[in-house]
Design a protein around this motif. Structure first.
Motif, mmCIF file in Angstrom:
data_model
loop_
_atom_site.group_PDB
_atom_site.id
_atom_site.type_symbol
_atom_site.label_atom_id
_atom_site.label_comp_id
_atom_site.label_asym_id
_atom_site.label_seq_id
_atom_site.Cartn_x
_atom_site.Cartn_y
_atom_site.Cartn_z
ATOM 1 N N VAL A 294 0.838 -1.201 0.000
ATOM 2 C CA VAL A 294 0.000 0.000 0.000
ATOM 3 C C VAL A 294 0.872 1.249 0.000
ATOM 4 C CG1 VAL A 294 -1.712 1.317 1.306
ATOM 5 C CG2 VAL A 294 -1.925 -1.169 1.123
ATOM 6 N N ALA A 295 1.940 1.232 0.794
ATOM 7 C CA ALA A 295 2.877 2.359 0.801
ATOM 8 C C ALA A 295 3.590 2.464 -0.546
ATOM 9 C CB ALA A 295 3.886 2.192 1.927
ATOM 10 N N ALA A 296 4.043 1.337 -1.080
ATOM 11 C CA ALA A 296 4.772 1.350 -2.348
ATOM 12 C C ALA A 296 3.907 1.847 -3.497
ATOM 13 C CB ALA A 296 5.299 -0.047 -2.653
ATOM 14 N N ALA A 297 2.595 1.660 -3.391
ATOM 15 C CA ALA A 297 1.698 2.091 -4.456
ATOM 16 C C ALA A 297 1.667 3.603 -4.622
ATOM 17 C CB ALA A 297 0.291 1.570 -4.183
ATOM 18 N N ARG A 298 2.164 4.336 -3.651
ATOM 19 C CA ARG A 298 2.198 5.795 -3.744
ATOM 20 C C ARG A 298 3.416 6.291 -4.524
ATOM 21 N NH1 ARG A 298 -1.272 7.863 0.048
ATOM 22 N NH2 ARG A 298 -1.163 9.715 -1.272
ATOM 23 N N ALA A 299 4.328 5.392 -4.862
ATOM 24 C CA ALA A 299 5.578 5.791 -5.519
ATOM 25 C C ALA A 299 5.423 5.856 -7.039
ATOM 26 C CB ALA A 299 6.687 4.809 -5.151
ATOM 27 N N ASP A 300 6.393 6.510 -7.681
ATOM 28 C CA ASP A 300 6.442 6.574 -9.139
ATOM 29 C C ASP A 300 7.014 5.299 -9.746
ATOM 30 O OD1 ASP A 300 5.599 9.328 -9.227
ATOM 31 O OD2 ASP A 300 7.605 9.877 -8.556
ATOM 32 N N ARG A 301 7.797 4.586 -8.963
ATOM 33 C CA ARG A 301 8.383 3.323 -9.427
ATOM 34 C C ARG A 301 8.650 2.461 -8.207
ATOM 35 N NH1 ARG A 301 14.706 5.018 -10.189
ATOM 36 N NH2 ARG A 301 14.958 2.960 -11.126
ATOM 37 N N VAL A 302 8.623 1.164 -8.420
ATOM 38 C CA VAL A 302 8.906 0.216 -7.348
ATOM 39 C C VAL A 302 10.056 -0.668 -7.807
ATOM 40 C CG1 VAL A 302 8.010 -1.558 -5.819
ATOM 41 C CG2 VAL A 302 6.472 0.217 -6.693
ATOM 42 N N VAL A 303 11.119 -0.693 -7.028
ATOM 43 C CA VAL A 303 12.299 -1.505 -7.305
ATOM 44 C C VAL A 303 12.292 -2.694 -6.344
ATOM 45 C CG1 VAL A 303 14.822 -1.554 -7.368
ATOM 46 C CG2 VAL A 303 13.591 0.521 -8.065
ATOM 47 N N PHE A 304 12.411 -3.895 -6.890
ATOM 48 C CA PHE A 304 12.410 -5.104 -6.075
ATOM 49 C C PHE A 304 13.819 -5.677 -6.002
ATOM 50 C CE2 PHE A 304 8.150 -4.751 -7.790
ATOM 51 C CZ PHE A 304 7.338 -5.047 -6.703
ATOM 52 N N LEU A 305 14.273 -5.978 -4.794
ATOM 53 C CA LEU A 305 15.561 -6.631 -4.595
ATOM 54 C C LEU A 305 15.347 -8.077 -4.181
ATOM 55 C CD1 LEU A 305 17.686 -4.013 -2.595
ATOM 56 C CD2 LEU A 305 17.611 -4.387 -5.055
ATOM 57 N N ALA A 306 16.280 -8.928 -4.556
ATOM 58 C CA ALA A 306 16.304 -10.317 -4.099
ATOM 59 C C ALA A 306 17.748 -10.774 -4.108
ATOM 60 C CB ALA A 306 15.456 -11.222 -5.001
ATOM 61 N N ASP A 307 18.202 -11.310 -3.000
ATOM 62 C CA ASP A 307 19.579 -11.812 -2.887
ATOM 63 C C ASP A 307 20.614 -10.772 -3.278
ATOM 64 O OD1 ASP A 307 18.648 -14.376 -2.087
ATOM 65 O OD2 ASP A 307 18.276 -14.885 -4.178
ATOM 66 N N GLY A 308 20.368 -9.529 -2.899
ATOM 67 C CA GLY A 308 21.341 -8.473 -3.134
ATOM 68 C C GLY A 308 21.408 -7.948 -4.546
ATOM 69 N N ARG A 309 20.443 -8.319 -5.375
ATOM 70 C CA ARG A 309 20.414 -7.847 -6.763
ATOM 71 C C ARG A 309 19.050 -7.268 -7.094
ATOM 72 N NH1 ARG A 309 23.148 -13.090 -9.841
ATOM 73 N NH2 ARG A 309 25.149 -13.057 -8.714
ATOM 74 N N ILE A 310 19.014 -6.410 -8.102
ATOM 75 C CA ILE A 310 17.733 -5.892 -8.568
ATOM 76 C C ILE A 310 17.036 -6.997 -9.345
ATOM 77 C CG2 ILE A 310 16.587 -4.197 -10.032
ATOM 78 C CD1 ILE A 310 18.874 -2.275 -9.372
ATOM 79 N N ALA A 311 15.883 -7.426 -8.851
ATOM 80 C CA ALA A 311 15.171 -8.554 -9.452
ATOM 81 C C ALA A 311 14.083 -8.108 -10.406
ATOM 82 C CB ALA A 311 14.562 -9.426 -8.348
ATOM 83 N N ALA A 312 13.529 -6.927 -10.186
ATOM 84 C CA ALA A 312 12.455 -6.426 -11.040
ATOM 85 C C ALA A 312 12.241 -4.956 -10.739
ATOM 86 C CB ALA A 312 11.161 -7.210 -10.800
ATOM 87 N N GLU A 313 11.563 -4.295 -11.655
ATOM 88 C CA GLU A 313 11.207 -2.900 -11.458
ATOM 89 C C GLU A 313 9.885 -2.644 -12.157
ATOM 90 O OE1 GLU A 313 12.905 1.554 -12.507
ATOM 91 O OE2 GLU A 313 14.330 -0.094 -12.200
ATOM 92 N N LEU A 314 8.988 -1.939 -11.489
ATOM 93 C CA LEU A 314 7.685 -1.618 -12.050
ATOM 94 C C LEU A 314 7.488 -0.111 -12.031
ATOM 95 C CD1 LEU A 314 5.420 -4.273 -10.256
ATOM 96 C CD2 LEU A 314 6.313 -4.379 -12.590
#
Length: 258
Positions: A217-237
């Motif tokens: 819900v908090a992330a939905a207020r952002a212009d972009r959401v960056v997802f990390l997994a195991d110390g790497r960027i796994a996805a971005e929306l």
């Protein structure tokens, strides 16, 4: 066109306020060595709101700490407002954090014996600067606490204390505000008010905000959401996004095989 770009739209020419290039962060040594960030490269543009998400241990807080100059990476570089942090000594790094970076944490970090205006002014006073009363009052007014200047934390609600912390982060007019789980200790209604404030800092004042959160819900207020997994960027929306779409992507990353 005046003002910041429309939400979710950033020109290719937009200045990158924060840039991480090949950042690697490690803790421990030998068999106990943990790679918290593994070659992360990412930029955060001026006048935008980014959310960083990921499962526990994914490197979210480490990314924020390296980006803010609180931790030095083992490899790679970090730049804030055009200044590369790696070449700075401790005194210069401290000055840069004080002058160009604002921090908002889950645990408010207010001094209980001080009033709201004294808490806002405290970082500047500790740095040997005499804050202008008008600047302190203006920062508190900007977060809706213009009539609470002389109230101590015990006389304020949790949401009001977090707003004091945001005013404190803004009083030096920083290039970027880093927020680490800023709504984690708040109820849903108060969380919404704090997120409205962070959103307004971007939309109305052109501020750059980078927020670590576990809450879709908090992330939905952002212009972009960056997802990390195991110390790497796994996805971005790119935003705006619905909270359920963010939650679904987060759940997929947590269950995906390595």
């Amino acid at each position: 066109m005046c003002g910041p770009p429309p939400r979710g739209i950033v020109s290719a020419m937009t200045t990158q306020t924060v840039v991480l290039d090949g950042v690697r962060a490690e803790y421990g040594a030998g068999a106990r060595r943990v790679v918290a960030l593994d070659g992360v490269s990412i930029g955060f543009a001026a006048g935008t709101f980014a959310a960083v998400m990921g499962p526990s241990g994914s490197g979210k807080s480490t990314l924020l700490h390296c980006a803010a100059g609180l931790d030095r990476p083992a490899a790679g570089s970090v730049a804030i407002d055009g200044v590369t942090l790696g070449g700075l000594g401790e005194d210069a790094l401290t000055r840069l954090r004080r002058d160009r970076i604002g921090f908002v944490f889950q645990a408010f970090n207010l001094v209980s014996a001080l009033t709201a205006e004294q808490n806002v002014a405290l970082p500047l006073r500790l740095a040997g600067r005499r804050p202008a009363a008008a600047d302190v009052a203006g920062a508190l007014a900007a977060v809706g606490l213009g009539d609470r200047l002389r109230h101590r934390p015990s006389e304020l609600s949790g949401g009001e204390q977090q707003r004091v912390a945001i005013a404190r982060a803004l009083v030096s007019r920083p290039a970027v505000v880093f927020a680490d789980e800023p709504t984690g200790a708040l109820d849903s209604v108060t969380s919404r008010h704090v997120l409205d404030l962070l959103r307004a800092l971007v939309d109305e004042h052109g501020q750059t905000v980078v927020m670590v959160t576990h809450d879709p819900v908090a992330a939905a207020r952002a212009d972009r959401v960056v997802f990390l997994a195991d110390g790497r960027i796994a996805a971005e929306l790119p935003g705006p996004l619905a909270a359920d779409a963010i939650a679904a992507r987060a759940a997929h990353l947590e269950t995906a095989p390595c």
